[in-house]
Design an enzyme around this catalytic site. Structure first.
Site, PDB file in Angstrom:
ATOM      1  N   ASN A  88       0.796  -1.236   0.000  1.00 44.26           N
ATOM      2  CA  ASN A  88       0.000   0.000   0.000  1.00 44.26           C
ATOM      3  C   ASN A  88       0.827   1.285   0.000  1.00 44.26           C
ATOM      4  O   ASN A  88       0.361   2.326  -0.466  1.00 44.26           O
ATOM      5  CB  ASN A  88      -1.004  -0.003   1.152  1.00 44.26           C
ATOM      6  CG  ASN A  88      -0.361  -0.192   2.503  1.00 44.26           C
ATOM      7  OD1 ASN A  88       0.719  -0.768   2.623  1.00 44.26           O
ATOM      8  ND2 ASN A  88      -1.018   0.268   3.551  1.00 44.26           N
ATOM      9  N   LYS A 111      12.142  -8.433   0.950  1.00 44.92           N
ATOM     10  CA  LYS A 111      11.082  -9.076   0.159  1.00 44.92           C
ATOM     11  C   LYS A 111       9.950  -8.068  -0.023  1.00 44.92           C
ATOM     12  O   LYS A 111       9.241  -7.736   0.923  1.00 44.92           O
ATOM     13  CB  LYS A 111      10.535 -10.315   0.860  1.00 44.92           C
ATOM     14  CG  LYS A 111       9.396 -10.982   0.078  1.00 44.92           C
ATOM     15  CD  LYS A 111       8.592 -11.937   0.935  1.00 44.92           C
ATOM     16  CE  LYS A 111       7.404 -12.502   0.157  1.00 44.92           C
ATOM     17  NZ  LYS A 111       6.434 -11.459  -0.290  1.00 44.92           N
ATOM     18  N   GLY A 147       2.285  -5.668   7.516  1.00 47.95           N
ATOM     19  CA  GLY A 147       1.295  -6.432   6.776  1.00 47.95           C
ATOM     20  C   GLY A 147       0.089  -6.768   7.619  1.00 47.95           C
ATOM     21  O   GLY A 147      -0.241  -6.084   8.590  1.00 47.95           O
ATOM     22  N   SER A 148      -0.546  -7.860   7.282  1.00 55.04           N
ATOM     23  CA  SER A 148      -1.793  -8.274   7.931  1.00 55.04           C
ATOM     24  C   SER A 148      -1.516  -8.975   9.255  1.00 55.04           C
ATOM     25  O   SER A 148      -0.387  -9.396   9.539  1.00 55.04           O
ATOM     26  CB  SER A 148      -2.557  -9.218   7.015  1.00 55.04           C
ATOM     27  OG  SER A 148      -1.856 -10.453   6.867  1.00 55.04           O
ATOM     28  N   GLU A 179       4.446  -4.402  12.205  1.00 57.36           N
ATOM     29  CA  GLU A 179       3.507  -3.299  12.011  1.00 57.36           C
ATOM     30  C   GLU A 179       2.301  -3.866  11.271  1.00 57.36           C
ATOM     31  O   GLU A 179       2.372  -4.162  10.077  1.00 57.36           O
ATOM     32  CB  GLU A 179       4.162  -2.166  11.201  1.00 57.36           C
ATOM     33  CG  GLU A 179       5.347  -1.516  11.883  1.00 57.36           C
ATOM     34  CD  GLU A 179       4.966  -0.662  13.079  1.00 57.36           C
ATOM     35  OE1 GLU A 179       3.759  -0.496  13.332  1.00 57.36           O
ATOM     36  OE2 GLU A 179       5.880  -0.157  13.748  1.00 57.36           O
ATOM     37  N   LEU A 180       1.181  -4.008  11.985  1.00 58.28           N
ATOM     38  CA  LEU A 180       0.047  -4.756  11.461  1.00 58.28           C
ATOM     39  C   LEU A 180      -1.145  -3.840  11.206  1.00 58.28           C
ATOM     40  O   LEU A 180      -0.984  -2.706  10.798  1.00 58.28           O
ATOM     41  CB  LEU A 180      -0.285  -5.907  12.416  1.00 58.28           C
ATOM     42  CG  LEU A 180       0.923  -6.797  12.787  1.00 58.28           C
ATOM     43  CD1 LEU A 180       0.517  -7.872  13.767  1.00 58.28           C
ATOM     44  CD2 LEU A 180       1.574  -7.385  11.555  1.00 58.28           C
ATOM     45  N   CYS A 231      -3.107   1.475   7.209  1.00 64.35           N
ATOM     46  CA  CYS A 231      -3.352   0.888   8.528  1.00 64.35           C
ATOM     47  C   CYS A 231      -3.688   1.949   9.563  1.00 64.35           C
ATOM     48  O   CYS A 231      -4.456   1.692  10.488  1.00 64.35           O
ATOM     49  CB  CYS A 231      -2.150   0.062   8.966  1.00 64.35           C
ATOM     50  SG  CYS A 231      -0.592   0.962   8.999  1.00 64.35           S
ATOM     51  N   GLU A 261     -11.038  -4.718  10.634  1.00 66.71           N
ATOM     52  CA  GLU A 261     -10.499  -3.580   9.905  1.00 66.71           C
ATOM     53  C   GLU A 261     -11.162  -3.501   8.534  1.00 66.71           C
ATOM     54  O   GLU A 261     -11.295  -4.507   7.832  1.00 66.71           O
ATOM     55  CB  GLU A 261      -8.982  -3.719   9.734  1.00 66.71           C
ATOM     56  CG  GLU A 261      -8.345  -2.562   8.978  1.00 66.71           C
ATOM     57  CD  GLU A 261      -6.832  -2.706   8.864  1.00 66.71           C
ATOM     58  OE1 GLU A 261      -6.162  -1.678   8.698  1.00 66.71           O
ATOM     59  OE2 GLU A 261      -6.332  -3.845   8.946  1.00 66.71           O
TER      60      GLU A 261
END
Length: 460
Positions: free
Chosen positions: A130, A153, A205-206, A227-228, A266, A363
């Site tokens: 994102n 990655k 990510g998720s 960091e979710l 997020c 979310e």
């Protein structure tokens, strides 16, 4: 599959082969081998590489912005802003290198006991789609300054921007092996995490990805930063008639914050918790703005509603919206996919959302605002803290002291008082609860993957 598929048109533009096991092993060998060399490179030289990377971003901002507009559908102005912000992050760590990495004397012992900041070695970064430049910059810049090397990655949908960022570092003079990009599979990444030459892992990510990576990192005794997700609360405690920004200004900040990156952030405000006296005006203002958004080519200046990242993202959000409406939530505007080849969803406003609806606890990663009415500050705090997430929030009130008192009760990692949540190179970023562990940016950005080595010498 690593590929560039324009979400505005559905057109598949480029595909890249997944890395072979041999290529992943070679990249790992490279960053591990470069680690002692980069760690021993003088701080000033490492800082110079970051500064030159920032220069490269500024020089190529138009080209770099175009890449992410095509890759993930970001509005042109937002893409340019992301390029500029990424440049600023590299520049911040370059400019503040000496103070950020300075030795610290242990209180009361003077130079006889000093804490030095040394790198851990090779790190693995697993990045999302994102914010293709910003997310990497906030991980890479402080850790490259510190002297760590990086195996990166990228998201499968953002290979071109990942290449562009590595090209910028190479052009800036980073030594061979200090930063490597790999188009790896999840299984290959699991092998990398287990390798003893990797000393830390950072993932943005998720929740599901965070659980998987956190479990693997913990089993391997590796430091990790996660960091979710987030479901940030945007709280309005009164009609804003007695001071601070006006209610119209607060509404403008609310809609701009929610619609940044088409709601795919997020830390964007997703739950609007509004005092009864301001509720109707707030709902009307947000609804009017959302209804007036214009879908189109994100590269065109007249477009105000960009696509989501994929058709799958649209389908997922529609399921959450339909679940809420079927269980009694009120649909104020939007709620439908926009016909065509692109991945577009109407900007949507929901009210009367209750526990038991997916939109209450999950979310909503897209252009959907959920607005709640509350009768007291205590009710606002209780509702805000009912979320499993704890990333950021914002609190607005005519009386700033009242807003601050509520802000101090919120279970989050970041909060704005009469200002919206925001990000900047010098502001630490991160959350609590299911929003993750650890911090990035600011002075804390060099505090995660660091060996705080105590050095003692004889006292005078």
């Amino acid at each position: 599959m690593y590929q560039v598929q324009n979400p505005a048109t559905g057109e598949l533009l480029r595909s890249y082969d997944q890395a072979t096991d041999e290529q992943v092993a070679a990249a790992l060998d490279s960053v591990a081998g470069a680690a002692p060399v980069w760690a021993d490179t003088p701080i000033a030289e490492r800082a110079a590489v970051l500064s030159k990377t920032a220069d490269r971003f500024r020089e190529q901002r138009e080209e770099l912005a175009s890449i992410i507009t095509v890759e993930m559908g970001k509005l042109r102005d937002e893409a340019l802003f992301e390029v500029d912000l990424s440049a600023d992050i590299f520049q911040y760590y370059a400019d503040n290198a000496a103070s950020l990495l300075a030795d610290e004397e242990v209180a009361g012992r003077g130079p006889a006991a000093v804490i030095t900041k040394r790198p851990l070695g090779a790190l693995l970064g697993i990045m999302p789609w994102n914010y293709p430049y910003y997310q990497i910059a906030r991980f890479a810049a402080p850790n490259l300054l510190l002297g760590n090397t990086i195996l990166l990655k990228p998201a499968p949908g953002c290979p071109d921007s990942a290449h562009a960022l590595q090209d910028a570092l190479v052009a800036a003079g980073i030594p061979s092996g200090a930063y490597e990009t790999i188009f790896a599979s999840n299984d290959q990444i699991a092998t990398v995490i287990a390798d003893p030459r990797i000393h830390g892992i950072s993932l943005t990510g998720s929740e599901r990805a965070g659980e998987a990576v956190g479990s693997l990192a913990g089993a391997a005794l590796k430091k990790h930063v996660l960091e979710l997700g987030g479901s940030d609360a945007f709280i309005v405690l009164d009609s804003m008639d007695g001071g601070g920004p006006s209610l119209d200004e607060v509404i403008e900040q609310a809609v701009l914050g929610r619609m940044e990156n088409t709601g795919q952030a997020c830390d964007s405000p997703k739950r609007f918790i509004v005092a009864a006296e301001a509720y109707d005006r707030f709902v009307d203002g947000v609804t009017e703005y959302f209804a007036g958004l214009k879908a189109g080519d994100p590269a065109h200046p007249d477009t105000t509603l960009a696509p989501l990242s994929s058709k799958q993202a649209v389908t997922g959000l529609l399921a959450q919206i339909e679940d809420a409406v079927n269980k009694g939530a009120k649909l104020r505007t939007g709620g439908k996919a926009i016909e065509g080849e692109g991945s577009y969803l109407e900007a949507t406003v929901l009210t009367d959302v209750q526990p038991g609806m997916r939109a209450y606890s999950e979310e909503l990663f897209g252009p959907v605002a959920v607005i709640y009415k509350v009768e007291s500050d205590d009710e606002a705090v209780s509702l805000a803290n009912s979320s499993p997430y704890g990333l950021g929030s914002a609190v607005f009130a005519s009386d700033e002291a009242r807003a601050l008192a509520v802000a101090n009760r919120l279970e989050v990692g970041m909060v704005g008082v009469n200002v919206p949540a925001d990000t900047a190179p010098d502001l630490p970023f991160g959350g609590v609860k299911r929003s993750g562990v650890g911090r990035e940016l600011g002075t804390l950005g060099v505090e995660e993957f660091v060996n705080k080595k105590l050095v003692r010498t004889p006292a005078n």
